[in-house]
Design a protein around this motif. Structure first.
Motif, PDB file in Angstrom:
ATOM      1  N   LYS A 274       0.815  -1.212   0.000  1.00  0.00           N
ATOM      2  CA  LYS A 274       0.000   0.000   0.000  1.00  0.00           C
ATOM      3  C   LYS A 274       0.857   1.274   0.000  1.00  0.00           C
TER       4      LYS A 274
ATOM      5  N   GLN B  83       1.902   2.146  -3.383  1.00  0.00           N
ATOM      6  CA  GLN B  83       0.751   2.630  -4.136  1.00  0.00           C
ATOM      7  C   GLN B  83       0.445   4.088  -3.790  1.00  0.00           C
ATOM      8  N   LYS B  84       0.505   4.402  -2.513  1.00  0.00           N
ATOM      9  CA  LYS B  84       0.214   5.776  -2.096  1.00  0.00           C
ATOM     10  C   LYS B  84       1.251   6.762  -2.613  1.00  0.00           C
TER      11      LYS B  84
END
Length: 444
Positions: free
Chosen positions: A31, A34-35
């Motif tokens: 994540k 992705q951020k």
């Protein structure tokens, strides 16, 4: 590996390919990546740097990664003449985008050059050319960094390649992390025209995976596979142009021994000539622009990975203080220009165009597009269309900067080169003002 053989190339490509796939897997699953919109090629490059010969030396990568970067940039520039599309567009919008982008690029080169000549070379034992490693890495990315570094290396300044590659790597990280912070600030202040919350981004922008209904064809088959595969034809044309660029560079050196033209700039010239011939002989109909564009993207992914892997950490540590000053000043100047001048100059969708320019000026074109997709998911601002047309006039200047900067600094004309860049930036801005392209000035 001490003895380089064709099998060394085979192993190097295999290792980098595995790291690219691993980087993609991490982008899909982690994540945080992705951020931060961290591209797999950046992950692959950092892993190759950490575990390759310039790091822990656990991976059997050869010491030719810097050479690969120089070759790949020649392939990328060979693709450019076939990926630029002519379109009709509002002349004023193109003019202001050209002025804004061209002036910003020249300012970056001027600041870097002047900092190297007037400051850094007086306080540290470094070449005056150290300053241009910042704009080559920031605005130009790993491709321009490789080209500039190769040019300086031919005259004994091998450190410039590492410094420029480091600048390009820092630039990508800054483009993404600082860019996303700026996007969040912009949405809260109401500067964005198409999104109201950063959290409302589509899933494919985070993971990089396209759902079945959003997938597009990579290109058209223009050849019957019974004769030659279409992909083979496209690759052969690009490889021929790149080889022609190398031949032209060697030919110039043969007749003018004191002149070393970069292979990438010669490849771009050969590509333009080949494109003109193809246009007049209808061969161009058999070349797929979309396929060539994807080939350019593939070359860029490998270039970034190999470029980061070629960074010599010992050189970075040796020049850490002048490099830090150069990078910090470069980021501050770039930020101020992009957003202060963007708000004053750009008529429509100023924030969308400015955040795209920030990604381009500090990282790569891909980073600029990624940030633009964040604030303009459906591309309704037409920022890319306007930029694509404006870049037709920017590209020759960019190539000239990378080509002649090493010659100027190595022959004692670094100060003159930097002042000319500064003057050129003011000329571009002045032209925009007198033409009435900016939103704060209209011709009577």
């Amino acid at each position: 590996m001490n003895d380089f053989t064709p099998w060394s190339l085979f192993v190097d490509v295999g290792i980098i390919s595995a790291l690219l796939l691993f980087g993609k897997l991490l982008r899909v699953k982690v994540k945080l990546l992705q951020k931060l919109f961290i591209p797999p090629c950046l992950v692959a490059g950092f892993l190759a740097l950490a575990f390759g010969p310039n790091g822990l030396d656990w991976l059997p990568i050869s010491n030719q990664t810097g050479t690969y970067a120089g070759i790949l940039i020649a392939f990328i520039f060979s693709c450019l003449p076939f990926t630029s599309q002519k379109q009709k567009h509002d002349g004023g919008a193109i003019g202001v985008m050209w002025s804004y982008s061209q002036a910003g690029m020249l300012f970056q080169w001027a600041v870097g050059g002047l900092l190297g000549v007037l400051v850094l070379s007086h306080f540290w034992p470094v070449t005056e050319g150290i300053g241009v490693s910042m704009p080559a890495g920031f605005c130009g990315g790993h491709g321009s960094a490789a080209a500039l570094g190769q040019a300086f290396s031919q005259f004994g300044h091998d450190e410039i390649l590492t410094l420029a590659m480091t600048a390009a790597t820092v630039g990508i990280v800054a483009a993404v992390i600082l860019g996303l912070i700026i996007v969040k600030w912009g949405t809260k202040r109401g500067h964005t025209a198409f999104i109201t919350s950063y959290e409302d981004l589509p899933e494919e922008l985070r993971t990089g995976l396209l759902s079945a209904d959003k997938r597009e064809s990579m290109g058209e088959s223009t050849m019957s596979s019974i004769s030659i595969d279409s992909l083979t034809f496209n690759i052969a044309v690009i490889a021929l142009i790149a080889a022609g660029g190398y031949g032209l560079s060697r030919l110039v050196t043969m007749f003018l021994p004191g002149l070393e033209l970069p292979v990438f700039s010669c490849a771009f010239v050969v590509g333009i000539i080949v494109k003109k011939i193809f246009d007049h002989t209808r061969v161009n109909d058999s070349l797929c622009g979309s396929t060539v564009s994807h080939l350019s993207g593939a070359f860029t992914d490998y270039l970034v990975a190999f470029g980061i892997a070629s960074i010599k950490l010992s050189v970075v540590l040796e020049y850490i203080y002048p490099l830090l000053i150069l990078l910090i000043v470069g980021l501050v100047i770039t930020f101020l220009y992009v957003f202060v001048m963007g708000r004053r100059m750009l008529k429509d969708y100023w924030f969308e165009k400015a955040i795209f320019t920030w990604g381009w000026y500090t990282g790569t074109m891909a980073m600029g597009i990624a940030l633009l997709r964040v604030v303009d998911p459906d591309m309704r601002s037409r920022s890319l269309d306007t930029y694509a047309l404006a870049y037709l006039f920017i590209a020759p200047v960019e190539i000239a900067l990378i080509t002649f900067a090493p010659m100027a600094f190595l022959n004692g004309y670094g100060l003159l080169f930097s002042l000319l860049c500064l003057a050129g930036a003011f000329v571009a801005l002045g032209l925009a003002y007198f033409k009435g392209w900016t939103k704060h000035h209209r011709p009577t």
